[in-house]
Design a protein around this motif. Sequence first.
Motif, PDB file in Angstrom:
ATOM      1  N   GLY A  63      39.877  35.594  32.048  1.00  0.00           N
ATOM      2  CA  GLY A  63      40.490  36.880  32.402  1.00  0.00           C
ATOM      3  C   GLY A  63      41.061  36.846  33.812  1.00  0.00           C
ATOM      4  O   GLY A  63      40.327  36.816  34.785  1.00  0.00           O
ATOM      5  N   LEU A 103      42.813  41.748  37.907  1.00  0.00           N
ATOM      6  CA  LEU A 103      42.555  41.856  39.349  1.00  0.00           C
ATOM      7  C   LEU A 103      41.187  41.289  39.715  1.00  0.00           C
ATOM      8  O   LEU A 103      41.039  40.633  40.748  1.00  0.00           O
ATOM      9  N   VAL A 104      40.186  41.535  38.871  1.00  0.00           N
ATOM     10  CA  VAL A 104      38.834  41.079  39.232  1.00  0.00           C
ATOM     11  C   VAL A 104      38.706  39.560  39.068  1.00  0.00           C
ATOM     12  O   VAL A 104      38.231  38.873  39.980  1.00  0.00           O
ATOM     13  N   GLU A 156      43.808  32.965  31.591  1.00  0.00           N
ATOM     14  CA  GLU A 156      44.366  34.305  31.387  1.00  0.00           C
ATOM     15  C   GLU A 156      45.111  34.342  30.055  1.00  0.00           C
ATOM     16  O   GLU A 156      45.997  33.518  29.812  1.00  0.00           O
ATOM     17  N   GLY A 157      44.766  35.318  29.233  1.00  0.00           N
ATOM     18  CA  GLY A 157      45.357  35.422  27.909  1.00  0.00           C
ATOM     19  C   GLY A 157      46.837  35.789  27.910  1.00  0.00           C
ATOM     20  O   GLY A 157      47.567  35.460  26.988  1.00  0.00           O
ATOM     21  N   ARG A 195      51.135  52.555  38.311  1.00  0.00           N
ATOM     22  CA  ARG A 195      49.719  52.178  38.316  1.00  0.00           C
ATOM     23  C   ARG A 195      49.294  51.825  39.736  1.00  0.00           C
ATOM     24  O   ARG A 195      49.762  50.844  40.310  1.00  0.00           O
ATOM     25  N   ALA A 216      42.948  53.221  44.293  1.00  0.00           N
ATOM     26  CA  ALA A 216      42.446  53.609  45.605  1.00  0.00           C
ATOM     27  C   ALA A 216      41.335  52.624  45.945  1.00  0.00           C
ATOM     28  O   ALA A 216      40.302  52.608  45.285  1.00  0.00           O
ATOM     29  N   ALA A 244      46.404  31.721  27.710  1.00  0.00           N
ATOM     30  CA  ALA A 244      45.196  30.993  27.303  1.00  0.00           C
ATOM     31  C   ALA A 244      44.191  32.004  26.761  1.00  0.00           C
ATOM     32  O   ALA A 244      43.257  32.396  27.457  1.00  0.00           O
ATOM     33  N   VAL A 297      41.171  33.245  24.977  1.00  0.00           N
ATOM     34  CA  VAL A 297      39.894  32.656  24.556  1.00  0.00           C
ATOM     35  C   VAL A 297      39.527  33.186  23.172  1.00  0.00           C
ATOM     36  O   VAL A 297      39.519  34.390  22.939  1.00  0.00           O
ATOM     37  N   ASP A 330      37.012  39.393  31.520  1.00  0.00           N
ATOM     38  CA  ASP A 330      38.037  39.606  30.505  1.00  0.00           C
ATOM     39  C   ASP A 330      38.088  41.041  29.988  1.00  0.00           C
ATOM     40  O   ASP A 330      38.428  41.282  28.822  1.00  0.00           O
ATOM     41  N   ASP A 338      35.419  45.144  34.600  1.00  0.00           N
ATOM     42  CA  ASP A 338      35.371  45.998  33.409  1.00  0.00           C
ATOM     43  C   ASP A 338      34.645  45.330  32.236  1.00  0.00           C
ATOM     44  O   ASP A 338      34.205  46.020  31.313  1.00  0.00           O
ATOM     45  N   GLY A 349      37.808  57.084  41.273  1.00  0.00           N
ATOM     46  CA  GLY A 349      38.573  55.918  41.743  1.00  0.00           C
ATOM     47  C   GLY A 349      37.666  54.729  42.023  1.00  0.00           C
ATOM     48  O   GLY A 349      37.812  54.034  43.029  1.00  0.00           O
ATOM     49  N   GLY A 378      36.506  52.162  39.479  1.00  0.00           N
ATOM     50  CA  GLY A 378      36.451  51.021  38.546  1.00  0.00           C
ATOM     51  C   GLY A 378      36.691  49.675  39.194  1.00  0.00           C
ATOM     52  O   GLY A 378      35.849  48.774  39.122  1.00  0.00           O
ATOM     53  N   LEU A 379      37.816  49.509  39.840  1.00  0.00           N
ATOM     54  CA  LEU A 379      38.127  48.217  40.450  1.00  0.00           C
ATOM     55  C   LEU A 379      37.205  47.954  41.643  1.00  0.00           C
ATOM     56  O   LEU A 379      36.775  46.816  41.861  1.00  0.00           O
ATOM     57  N   ASN A 380      36.893  49.003  42.377  1.00  0.00           N
ATOM     58  CA  ASN A 380      36.006  48.817  43.536  1.00  0.00           C
ATOM     59  C   ASN A 380      34.649  48.260  43.100  1.00  0.00           C
ATOM     60  O   ASN A 380      34.089  47.394  43.767  1.00  0.00           O
TER      61      ASN A 380
HETATM   62  C1  FAD Z   1      44.249  55.799  34.922  1.00  0.00           C
HETATM   63  C2  FAD Z   1      43.366  54.851  35.671  1.00  0.00           C
HETATM   64  C3  FAD Z   1      43.263  54.962  37.059  1.00  0.00           C
HETATM   65  C4  FAD Z   1      42.413  54.101  37.778  1.00  0.00           C
HETATM   66  N1  FAD Z   1      42.310  54.240  39.138  1.00  0.00           N
HETATM   67  C5  FAD Z   1      41.443  53.447  39.828  1.00  0.00           C
HETATM   68  C6  FAD Z   1      41.276  53.584  41.253  1.00  0.00           C
HETATM   69  O1  FAD Z   1      41.889  54.431  41.903  1.00  0.00           O
HETATM   70  N2  FAD Z   1      40.398  52.764  41.897  1.00  0.00           N
HETATM   71  C7  FAD Z   1      39.677  51.810  41.218  1.00  0.00           C
HETATM   72  O2  FAD Z   1      38.878  51.100  41.855  1.00  0.00           O
HETATM   73  N3  FAD Z   1      39.824  51.639  39.872  1.00  0.00           N
HETATM   74  C8  FAD Z   1      40.677  52.429  39.170  1.00  0.00           C
HETATM   75  N4  FAD Z   1      40.822  52.260  37.814  1.00  0.00           N
HETATM   76  C9  FAD Z   1      40.058  51.208  37.129  1.00  0.00           C
HETATM   77  C10 FAD Z   1      40.678  49.819  37.299  1.00  0.00           C
HETATM   78  O3  FAD Z   1      42.036  49.856  36.941  1.00  0.00           O
HETATM   79  C11 FAD Z   1      39.918  48.808  36.457  1.00  0.00           C
HETATM   80  O4  FAD Z   1      38.542  48.945  36.681  1.00  0.00           O
HETATM   81  C12 FAD Z   1      40.308  47.375  36.819  1.00  0.00           C
HETATM   82  O5  FAD Z   1      41.692  47.189  36.721  1.00  0.00           O
HETATM   83  C13 FAD Z   1      39.586  46.379  35.916  1.00  0.00           C
HETATM   84  O6  FAD Z   1      39.982  45.076  36.255  1.00  0.00           O
HETATM   85  P1  FAD Z   1      39.429  43.819  35.432  1.00  0.00           P
HETATM   86  O7  FAD Z   1      40.112  42.625  36.025  1.00  0.00           O
HETATM   87  O8  FAD Z   1      37.944  43.843  35.373  1.00  0.00           O
HETATM   88  O9  FAD Z   1      39.893  44.060  33.939  1.00  0.00           O
HETATM   89  P2  FAD Z   1      41.378  44.021  33.318  1.00  0.00           P
HETATM   90  O10 FAD Z   1      42.372  44.569  34.260  1.00  0.00           O
HETATM   91  O11 FAD Z   1      41.285  44.621  31.977  1.00  0.00           O
HETATM   92  O12 FAD Z   1      41.686  42.455  33.200  1.00  0.00           O
HETATM   93  C14 FAD Z   1      41.136  41.674  32.160  1.00  0.00           C
HETATM   94  C15 FAD Z   1      42.046  40.457  31.980  1.00  0.00           C
HETATM   95  O13 FAD Z   1      41.453  39.616  31.002  1.00  0.00           O
HETATM   96  C16 FAD Z   1      42.460  39.144  30.137  1.00  0.00           C
HETATM   97  N5  FAD Z   1      41.824  38.860  28.838  1.00  0.00           N
HETATM   98  C17 FAD Z   1      41.279  39.757  27.966  1.00  0.00           C
HETATM   99  N6  FAD Z   1      40.790  39.114  26.902  1.00  0.00           N
HETATM  100  C18 FAD Z   1      41.016  37.801  27.107  1.00  0.00           C
HETATM  101  C19 FAD Z   1      40.754  36.613  26.341  1.00  0.00           C
HETATM  102  N7  FAD Z   1      40.147  36.672  25.142  1.00  0.00           N
HETATM  103  N8  FAD Z   1      41.130  35.418  26.863  1.00  0.00           N
HETATM  104  C20 FAD Z   1      41.738  35.334  28.073  1.00  0.00           C
HETATM  105  N9  FAD Z   1      42.034  36.417  28.817  1.00  0.00           N
HETATM  106  C21 FAD Z   1      41.670  37.617  28.339  1.00  0.00           C
HETATM  107  C22 FAD Z   1      43.492  40.266  30.046  1.00  0.00           C
HETATM  108  O14 FAD Z   1      44.770  39.762  29.682  1.00  0.00           O
HETATM  109  C23 FAD Z   1      43.443  40.809  31.474  1.00  0.00           C
HETATM  110  O15 FAD Z   1      44.397  40.188  32.307  1.00  0.00           O
HETATM  111  C24 FAD Z   1      41.663  53.115  37.081  1.00  0.00           C
HETATM  112  C25 FAD Z   1      41.781  52.986  35.683  1.00  0.00           C
HETATM  113  C26 FAD Z   1      42.607  53.863  34.988  1.00  0.00           C
HETATM  114  C27 FAD Z   1      42.710  53.729  33.486  1.00  0.00           C
END
Ligand code: FAD
Length: 480
Positions: free
Chosen positions: A53, A56-57, A80-81, A96, A99, A179, A181, A213, A371, A381, A383-385
């Motif tokens: 995955g 951002l994380v 990354e898929g 998008r 914060a 890629a 998984v 992911d 996530d 705000g 989730g990402l933090n």
């Molecule tokens: C409307 C909205 C507003 C938000 N505002 C905020 C905010 O202000 N502050 C904050 O901190 N958070 C905020 N968030 C939350 C934040 O956007 C998420 O928590 C964060 O983007 C999660 O990142 P991640 O990398 O964990 O997951 P994701 O962004 O979902 O990334 C997962 C990655 O894994 C890849 N993947 C999935 N399955 C597979 C597989 N089988 N094989 C290979 N790759 C795969 C996907 O392609 C993707 O690139 C908000 C969310 C929403 C919906």
Amino acid sequence: MAVFSEAMSSSRCVFTYFSRNYKHTVLHPCTIVRNAHSAISDNCENYDIIVTGGGLVGTTLACALANNKTLESKSVLLLEGGNKHKYEPSERYSNRVVALNQQSRTLLSSIGAWRHVEEVRYTPVRKMQVWDACSDAMITFNEDYLNNEIAYIVENDLLLHAVDKQLSEKDSVKVVYNAKVENISLPETPGENSAVILQNGGNFESKLLIGADGINSRVRQAMGVQHVKWNYDQMGIVGTVELSEPTENIVAWQRFLPTGPVALLPLTDTLSSLVWSTTTVEAKKLLKMSDEDFVDRLNDALWKVYPKDGFVESGMKALQQILETLSLQTGVSRQLQPSISGVVENSRAAFPLGFGHSVYYAKPGVALVGDAAHRVHPLGGQGLNLGLGDVTVLVKMLAESVRNGATLGDMSYLKKYETSRQRHNVPTMLAMDALHRLYKGTAAPIVLARSLGLQLTNAISPLKRAMVHHASDDDNNICQ
Ligand SMILES: Cc1cc2nc3c(=O)[nH]c(=O)nc-3n(C[C@H](O)[C@H](O)[C@H](O)COP(=O)(O)OP(=O)(O)OC[C@H]3O[C@@H](n4cnc5c(N)ncnc54)[C@H](O)[C@@H]3O)c2cc1C
């Protein structure tokens, strides 16, 4: 200069070394025969750590691993898929944004990615005002509570570009796009490798597998851990909106309506980013209507005066008198929210909102971040933090395990990671969920209870300071 990575203990067939920006994998002429990984073919590549995955994380994690002095020699594979993310600087803001809190900014600075954000743009938040549509209760936060800005508004695509750019300078990380998984086999006994097979047949092994992911994490499914989840039957509408009057735009606004919170995050003197959580039915209607109608509905959401309940009013008045007697803040610093004059064309979109939490974040040789481990309502705000907080602590624990001579994936260190993060994440997530439920209610006792709570918290500075410090994840240190 080439950096050689250890051959993997269990397959013993692949030697990997790195020269600047290239990773070379040399296959030993032996054949891999392993029951637990029977689908693995003999062209399997070996790594110390695989991160699935590249959101951002996951991307930040790969970069932080490579940046850490103790871990920099470890070979890392990021799978990354999707396609490689292409970023084109544009005057138009992305719809998008996130914060980011101070701790996230510190992490991004420590890995060298924040300067790439600074080169383009971000907006500091110096004040926050949160208020209830059903009463006069409100809470404000300003910079004094952190001795710094409260948050930074950054576009998601710019942030990913910044971390990607930094990652491209790291020799020890290989990134594979498209890629996806498909299959994962986890160690049956501690010390074994994890095996990952892609949809396109590519296969890989590692001592440590990290699932970044996202909400439907394949890694979490392979771990077989219990995942507590529910949907809110709400969607978060995002968009870029134009302010009626240019202003020094430094305030994040959030108004709690019975249908969900509406928030404006500052971008420029004339633009703000909208995050409007509302029922799925309402969200679908709001997406379909004309820009003019949408702006009217948004101004309603920000300004509409709801009928006040006499019981709530008298309770709030009584509290105000007590606060005045105690010389505590009574809400005098209230500022008027902006009005909206337009929405940037085609900037509206909506995302389903839900809650999810994995009961475990780790098992021997495997861990979850972001996530994949936890999904939270966007009203705080957070989730990402939370995900970037996971990155900070996981990297710290892995470095500690290596310094102490343990293997990557040693459960005692992964357990420390899990405990530390769950202590922070679970209360934060439950608080967000409780706020969501509390503000949905319109019955007078509920409105009164939450209004008194909000107003009291606003009046008691140490309580407010503690809230800001928790939201800022100040209990964790950076991962150098
Ligand atoms: C409307 C909205 C507003 C938000 N505002 C905020 C905010 O202000 N502050 C904050 O901190 N958070 C905020 N968030 C939350 C934040 O956007 C998420 O928590 C964060 O983007 C999660 O990142 P991640 O990398 O964990 O997951 P994701 O962004 O979902 O990334 C997962 C990655 O894994 C890849 N993947 C999935 N399955 C597979 C597989 N089988 N094989 C290979 N790759 C795969 C996907 O392609 C993707 O690139 C908000 C969310 C929403 C919906």
